[in-house]
Design an enzyme around this catalytic site. Structure first.
Site, mmCIF file in Angstrom:
data_model
loop_
_atom_site.group_PDB
_atom_site.id
_atom_site.type_symbol
_atom_site.label_atom_id
_atom_site.label_comp_id
_atom_site.label_asym_id
_atom_site.label_seq_id
_atom_site.Cartn_x
_atom_site.Cartn_y
_atom_site.Cartn_z
ATOM 1 N N CYS A 1 4.106 -10.855 5.461
ATOM 2 C CA CYS A 1 4.854 -12.115 5.469
ATOM 3 C C CYS A 1 5.445 -12.428 6.836
ATOM 4 O O CYS A 1 5.831 -11.521 7.579
ATOM 5 C CB CYS A 1 5.989 -12.047 4.474
ATOM 6 S SG CYS A 1 5.492 -11.582 2.828
ATOM 7 N N ARG B 1 -0.990 -11.848 11.066
ATOM 8 C CA ARG B 1 -0.359 -10.765 10.302
ATOM 9 C C ARG B 1 -0.945 -10.618 8.900
ATOM 10 O O ARG B 1 -0.735 -9.604 8.261
ATOM 11 C CB ARG B 1 1.144 -11.033 10.186
ATOM 12 C CG ARG B 1 1.842 -11.051 11.525
ATOM 13 C CD ARG B 1 3.232 -11.633 11.389
ATOM 14 N NE ARG B 1 4.050 -10.845 10.520
ATOM 15 C CZ ARG B 1 4.898 -9.909 10.936
ATOM 16 N NH1 ARG B 1 5.027 -9.660 12.207
ATOM 17 N NH2 ARG B 1 5.627 -9.224 10.080
ATOM 18 N N TRP C 1 2.521 -12.851 1.889
ATOM 19 C CA TRP C 1 1.497 -11.873 1.501
ATOM 20 C C TRP C 1 1.953 -11.336 0.160
ATOM 21 O O TRP C 1 2.998 -10.680 0.074
ATOM 22 C CB TRP C 1 1.426 -10.781 2.571
ATOM 23 C CG TRP C 1 0.364 -9.755 2.362
ATOM 24 C CD1 TRP C 1 -0.949 -9.856 2.722
ATOM 25 C CD2 TRP C 1 0.523 -8.451 1.779
ATOM 26 N NE1 TRP C 1 -1.614 -8.703 2.389
ATOM 27 C CE2 TRP C 1 -0.738 -7.819 1.812
ATOM 28 C CE3 TRP C 1 1.592 -7.748 1.244
ATOM 29 C CZ2 TRP C 1 -0.948 -6.532 1.328
ATOM 30 C CZ3 TRP C 1 1.391 -6.462 0.748
ATOM 31 C CH2 TRP C 1 0.125 -5.873 0.806
ATOM 32 N N GLY D 1 10.248 -8.683 2.873
ATOM 33 C CA GLY D 1 10.792 -7.441 2.329
ATOM 34 C C GLY D 1 10.679 -7.447 0.808
ATOM 35 O O GLY D 1 9.995 -8.303 0.232
ATOM 36 N N HIS E 1 -18.515 21.389 0.905
ATOM 37 C CA HIS E 1 -17.593 21.878 -0.136
ATOM 38 C C HIS E 1 -17.357 20.824 -1.212
ATOM 39 O O HIS E 1 -16.344 20.871 -1.900
ATOM 40 C CB HIS E 1 -16.269 22.312 0.510
ATOM 41 C CG HIS E 1 -16.440 23.479 1.438
ATOM 42 N ND1 HIS E 1 -16.615 24.762 0.987
ATOM 43 C CD2 HIS E 1 -16.523 23.540 2.790
ATOM 44 C CE1 HIS E 1 -16.780 25.574 2.023
ATOM 45 N NE2 HIS E 1 -16.731 24.848 3.130
#
Ligand code: M6R
Length: 611
Positions: A2, A28, A77, A104, A507
């Site tokens: 954001c 971003r 976002w 946030g 493995h």
């Protein structure tokens, strides 16, 4: 992730500034955007849209923007609730008097929402953010600042917010706890942003807010205080470095531009930091005396993503070159597992953005436990850089593409210089120090050599672009390069890729190999190459196509594959850098062939500011 921008100043300038600021924050990563403007008669106008900022801009064309002196805007976002107009910010209070943008996560939002609903508040979104304007309204008795103070004191979690109030068209309030906020001072106007990139074409004079601080902003004044109303005097910082997104130039994508910038960016990272005569490095930001350095008995790196891979390589350097026990931890794991930190432990947070929430939390944990904390960051003045108190900047220039490229190679170059400095501070002699110094100075020209291989790498990438799974294998210092190569591929092409220690393949993961699963084998001419050739044989025995990275004109892999990427000869310490540059190009051309959106891959954010 954001992005926030805010503006208060002259007539007609608010909307254009806010839309331009949002575009500068596009890199971003986001999925919706919105803007609120307040006019002098106390009316808040809000416009939102799903998708790109350009859609928001189109919607804004129909609105009357004169008489709008102040505004806030946001790119979201999605965390709480799907990307939709209802969930996009700004969020409004019930009466429409307050508009809030927020970065946030509010961790106690359901409890607050329940309480506010019982008091009659109606919510229209699925977000955690919407409780903030409602809470502000609940506390409002005519004093805007007091209402914001009252509200933020109720929040737990993280926030960077900007708030408008219809009753105060000449005021904007911002506050932070855990999410960055920077205030730009432009003479006749003041601005707010979550990232200095949004401001830098308008002003280079900024104030950084610290956690639990707020600012009351008018067109001509900024007052900083704590959220408990204690006045704060904050120095103005001047941004002297170039953070502007210069555009892509002749490149099709920022990622390709940034890959090609690496000779220059690594050159900038090492410039003035190598003393060839002394066979040593000079890292003044570290701010440690030789005696203090000599007392360091352990190094712990805390980082995420590509920065973690650089840190992993750093641990090989610190143990091999400096003779200091070292480990790397994913920053969130470091933060939450109560690590043992002694007074002589050097904790190195590594972060391009300097804002990654998990890495910031690790910094705070390390500071709290009394460690020596030195940040390796790219963004000057970022929260991690500031809270660490000491550190080494990358000087990589702004990195716009979500997939990190030039920041990674600069991080590795900085770690190599740090290992040299700590090694010379211990048992490394002048001769070995001089050899390593010369090798570091060669890195830009070695990268240049790799870039010349782009046409070959492109052809190999196109040939394998239909694959759905790939393995990347390496030994020693090339194992972190294998991890980074695989991360680049999955980030931008959405194809499954895993990095493994070559020895680990048999493995378990070898069960997945067949003719449809190519293996990228890092077979440079460094210790371990013979064993690597054995591992390649094992892959071929399962019909896996092999893409080999080798040194110079080495023919070692010719019996197994014709898909050979050649990187110039170098020490084992520098080989991961040249190899990763080749793998960046491979990932780029692979993703391009698949028609992927390279600079802003789905679901990813440039700066991950939530835990
Ligand atoms: O800004 P940081 O270096 O702290 O970011 C850490 C990761 O989020 C970042 O490296 C991420 O993995 C990139 N997308 C890698 O290309």
């Amino acid at each position: 992730m954001c992005g926030i921008v805010g503006y208060i100043g002259s007539e007609k300038a608010a909307a254009p500034f806010l839309l331009d600021g949002l575009k500068r924050l596009e890199y971003r990563g986001y999925d919706s955007a919105g803007i609120s403007l307040v006019n002098s008669s106390g009316h808040i106008l809000t416009v939102k849209s799903i998708g790109k900022v350009v859609h928001l801009e189109q919607k804004c064309q129909s609105i009357q923007c004169s008489d709008m002196y102040a505004g806030i805007a946001h790119t979201r976002w999605a965390t709480h609730g799907a990307p939709s107009e209802n969930n996009a910010h700004p969020h409004l209070s019930g009466s429409g008097k307050f508009a809030v943008v927020h970065n946030g996560i509010i961790e106690n939002y359901s409890e607050l929402r329940k309480r506010l609903s019982m008091a009659g508040h109606k919510f229209v979104s699925d977000t955690d953010t919407e409780v903030i304007p409602h809470l502000i309204e609940e506390f409002y008795n005519g004093d805007f600042a007091a209402a914001v103070t009252g509200a933020v004191q109720q929040l737990s979690g993280t926030y960077g917010i900007a708030v408008l109030c219809a009753d105060y068209p000449d005021m904007m309030i911002t506050a932070r706890h855990g999410s960055p906020i920077v205030i730009g001072l432009a003479g006749n106007a003041n601005m707010v942003a979550s990232d200095v990139t949004a401001l830098v074409s308008y002003t280079r004079d900024v104030l950084y807010l610290n956690d639990d601080e707020m600012a009351i902003i008018t067109p001509s004044h900024v007052e900083v205080r704590t959220i408990n109303n204690v006045p704060v005097t904050r120095e103005v910082s001047r941004i002297s470095w170039d953070v502007s997104a210069d555009g892509k130039g002749t490149f099709e994508h920022f990622m390709l531009k940034e890959i090609y910038e690496q000779p220059e960016s690594v050159g900038n990272a090492i410039r003035g930091r190598i003393d060839l005569k002394a066979g040593n490095a000079k890292l003044s930001g570290l701010d440690l005396t030789p005696r203090e350095m000599a007392l360091i008995n352990r190094i712990v790196v805390a980082a995420c993503g590509s920065s973690f891979h650089a840190g992993l390589l750093g641990t090989y350097y610190f143990e091999d070159i400096s003779g200091i026990p070292a480990s790397v931890e994913q920053a969130a794991e470091f933060r939450y597992r109560n690590p043992i930190i002694e007074p002589n432990t050097l904790v190195l947070p590594i972060s391009q953005s300097g804002e990654t929430a998990d890495t910031l939390a690790a910094v705070r944990e390390a500071v709290n436990k009394g460690a020596i904390v030195a940040a390796i960051c790219n963004v000057v003045g970022s929260t991690i850089a500031r809270e660490s108190g000491r550190g080494i900047y990358l000087h990589a220039g702004s990195e716009i593409s979500v997939a990190s490229t030039k920041a990674f190679t600069c991080q590795v170059a900085v770690l190599l210089m740090l290992a040299l400095l700590l090694g010379r501070n211990r048992r490394m002699n002048h001769e070995t120090g001089t050899e390593l110094s010369q090798e570091i100075m060669r890195i830009p020209s070695l990268i240049q050599e790799v870039l010349k291989q782009a046409p070959t790498i492109e052809a190999i990438a196109k040939k394998h672009a239909n694959a759905h799974d790939l393995f990347y294998i390496g030994r020693g210092c090339l194992y972190p390069a294998a991890l980074e190569g695989a991360l680049k591929l999955k980030e931008i092409s959405y194809v499954h890729a895993e990095g493994y220690q070559a020895a680990e393949l048999k493995h378990g993961p070898i069960a997945l190999l067949d003719e449809h699963v190519p293996v990228v084998a890092l077979c440079n001419d460094i210790p371990g190459k013979d064993k690597m050739l054995g591992n390649i044989q094992e892959c071929r025995a399962r019909q896996s196509p092999v893409i080999a990275v080798v040194t110079g004109d080495d023919d070692c892999c010719a019996p197994f594959t014709e898909d050979i990427i050649r990187v110039p000869a170098s020490s084992r310490f520098v080989a991961p850098i040249t190899t990763v540059v080749a793998l960046q190009l491979f990932a780029y051309y692979f993703a391009k062939e698949r028609g992927c959106e390279i600079d802003q891959p789905r679901n990813l954010a440039k700066s991950v500011t939530v835990e």
